[in-house]
Design a protein around this motif. Structure first.
Motif, short mmCIF file in Angstrom:
data_model
loop_
_atom_site.label_atom_id
_atom_site.label_comp_id
_atom_site.label_asym_id
_atom_site.label_seq_id
_atom_site.Cartn_x
_atom_site.Cartn_y
_atom_site.Cartn_z
N MET A 1 -5.07 6.51 -0.87
CA MET A 1 -4.21 5.36 -0.73
C MET A 1 -4.44 4.46 -1.93
SD MET A 1 -3.81 2.32 2.07
CE MET A 1 -4.51 1.10 0.94
N PRO B 1 0.82 -1.21 0.00
CA PRO B 1 0.00 0.00 0.00
C PRO B 1 0.85 1.26 0.00
CG PRO B 1 -0.09 -1.08 2.16
CD PRO B 1 0.77 -1.94 1.28
N TRP C 1 -2.42 0.99 -4.38
CA TRP C 1 -1.50 -0.13 -4.28
C TRP C 1 -0.45 -0.07 -5.38
CZ3 TRP C 1 -1.81 -3.82 -0.34
CH2 TRP C 1 -2.93 -3.68 0.50
N CYS D 1 6.17 5.93 12.28
CA CYS D 1 6.79 4.73 11.67
C CYS D 1 7.48 5.06 10.35
CB CYS D 1 5.72 3.67 11.43
SG CYS D 1 5.00 3.04 12.97
N PHE D 2 7.21 6.24 9.78
CA PHE D 2 7.77 6.62 8.48
C PHE D 2 8.98 7.53 8.64
CE2 PHE D 2 3.30 5.58 7.74
CZ PHE D 2 3.39 4.70 6.68
N TYR D 3 9.88 7.18 9.56
CA TYR D 3 11.03 8.04 9.85
C TYR D 3 12.13 7.92 8.80
CZ TYR D 3 12.67 3.61 11.80
OH TYR D 3 13.00 2.30 11.96
N GLN D 4 12.15 6.83 8.03
CA GLN D 4 13.20 6.67 7.02
C GLN D 4 12.71 7.20 5.68
OE1 GLN D 4 16.66 5.53 7.17
NE2 GLN D 4 16.29 6.84 5.41
N GLN D 5 13.32 8.32 5.24
CA GLN D 5 12.88 8.96 4.01
C GLN D 5 13.86 8.69 2.86
OE1 GLN D 5 12.11 13.16 5.18
NE2 GLN D 5 9.97 12.58 4.97
N PHE D 6 13.32 8.84 1.65
CA PHE D 6 14.10 8.66 0.42
C PHE D 6 13.80 9.83 -0.52
CE2 PHE D 6 13.22 4.59 2.27
CZ PHE D 6 14.44 3.92 2.21
N GLN E 1 5.12 11.83 -0.41
CA GLN E 1 4.76 13.24 -0.37
C GLN E 1 4.86 13.75 -1.80
OE1 GLN E 1 5.28 15.43 2.89
NE2 GLN E 1 5.88 13.75 4.23
N TRP F 1 9.71 10.40 -0.16
CA TRP F 1 8.86 9.28 0.25
C TRP F 1 9.55 8.50 1.35
CZ3 TRP F 1 10.04 4.02 -1.27
CH2 TRP F 1 11.18 3.91 -2.07
N SER F 2 8.78 7.63 2.00
CA SER F 2 9.26 6.90 3.16
C SER F 2 8.80 5.45 3.11
CB SER F 2 8.70 7.51 4.46
OG SER F 2 8.91 8.90 4.51
N VAL F 3 9.59 4.61 3.75
CA VAL F 3 9.19 3.22 4.01
C VAL F 3 8.99 3.10 5.51
CG1 VAL F 3 9.92 0.80 3.85
CG2 VAL F 3 10.60 2.43 2.06
N ASP F 4 7.94 2.42 5.94
CA ASP F 4 7.71 2.36 7.39
C ASP F 4 8.61 1.32 8.06
OD1 ASP F 4 6.45 -0.04 6.79
OD2 ASP F 4 4.81 0.31 8.18
N CYS F 5 8.56 1.30 9.38
CA CYS F 5 9.47 0.47 10.19
C CYS F 5 9.34 -1.02 9.89
CB CYS F 5 9.23 0.73 11.67
SG CYS F 5 7.49 0.47 12.15
N ASP F 6 8.16 -1.44 9.43
CA ASP F 6 7.94 -2.85 9.09
C ASP F 6 8.20 -3.14 7.62
OD1 ASP F 6 7.15 -3.55 11.67
OD2 ASP F 6 5.07 -3.02 11.28
N ILE G 1 0.44 5.30 0.71
CA ILE G 1 -0.31 6.46 1.19
C ILE G 1 0.25 7.68 0.48
CG2 ILE G 1 -0.88 7.85 3.23
CD1 ILE G 1 -0.11 5.31 4.90
N ASP H 1 6.36 -2.55 5.17
CA ASP H 1 5.19 -3.07 4.45
C ASP H 1 4.19 -1.98 4.07
OD1 ASP H 1 4.02 -2.50 6.88
OD2 ASP H 1 3.44 -4.56 7.35
N THR H 2 4.58 -0.72 4.23
CA THR H 2 3.74 0.41 3.80
C THR H 2 4.64 1.54 3.32
OG1 THR H 2 2.17 -0.17 5.56
CG2 THR H 2 1.87 1.97 4.49
N LEU H 3 4.22 2.21 2.24
CA LEU H 3 4.97 3.35 1.71
C LEU H 3 4.16 4.63 1.91
CD1 LEU H 3 6.07 1.74 -1.70
CD2 LEU H 3 7.25 1.64 0.51
N LEU H 4 4.87 5.73 2.09
CA LEU H 4 4.24 7.05 2.21
C LEU H 4 4.92 7.99 1.23
CD1 LEU H 4 2.47 9.22 3.66
CD2 LEU H 4 4.36 9.51 5.28
#
Lengths: 144, 144
Positions: A46, A32, A48, B116-121, A101, A89-94, A34, A96-99
């Motif tokens: 959101m 997913p 995929w 959880c999105f602390y790692q940015q790219f 901007q 953009w970011s990858v979360d700690c697990d 965001i 398994d989710t992208l964010l």
């Protein structure tokens, strides 16, 4: 892409993203994404991604997705012109989710609103009135 | 909850949410919930809800989830004390994603970061340095 477990870890085969963590994809090979307007912080939608749409996003700087309902690769804005330019953009700690901007041209929602999350509720679940205007007319935008 | 198709439409059996749209759940009866800090707009995390966790969230005003990996209902903050109080929330245009604006106590991430999105790219996928500090010490928080 290996796809023998759920969730699946993959390493994207991109030179530019050698430091990218192994992403955990669903059994269908999806993750997913965001999408947030970079300046205002408003969450727009959101959707995929699969490995190919993430690769295309990083290569072009514009958001690309995978449609589960249509089983089809799609570029945001390919019909409407309402593209989303990636700022960061970011990858979360697990992993398994992208964010993402983005800079959103026009509006993100096919209804004409800026955000797909235009319908708000209070904490108990009561509907709040929609106080914003649509930013485009979907009948005109999707007619041509 | 009916669960005979994918996605599944359900109507929550809550008096307070009579106007809530029918939500489209996954085949597993889940819906993704994006969580955003109400004041700053920062996206904190994404987790999954089932009907019971959404109902508990609306009834208590605190975020409740369903853990896919542990197959278990969980209240955010039950161990750490880092609860999330619901300020308002939204259902997206497709009724298959939820967005919650919350007041986050402490930090949302089990690593100690606020988000959880602390790692940015950058747009090409190059890792950006982490410029923020952790807001709590996970070893202390999860030790008791």
């Amino acid at each position: 892409m290996t796809n023998d477990s759920n969730p699946t870890s993959v390493q994207l085969g991109l030179r530019a993203v050698s430091a990218l963590p192994k992403l955990k994809l669903t059994a269908d090979g999806l993750i997913p994404a965001i999408v947030q307007e970079a300046k205002s912080g408003r969450v727009l939608m959101m959707a995929w991604m699969n490995e190919a749409s993430l690769k295309a996003t990083l290569e072009t700087g514009l958001m690309n997705y995978w449609s589960r309902s249509r089983q089809k690769f799609w570029i945001k804005g390919e019909t409407s012109g309402h593209t989303q330019k990636v700022i960061r953009w970011s990858v979360d700690c697990d992993a398994d989710t992208l964010l993402f901007q983005v800079e959103q041209i026009g509006g993100a929602c096919h209804t004409g609103y800026e955000s797909c999350f235009y319908q708000q509720f209070d904490p108990a679940g009561n509907t709040l009135p929609i106080t914003e205007e649509k930013v485009f007319d979907p009948e005109k935008t999707y007619a041509h």
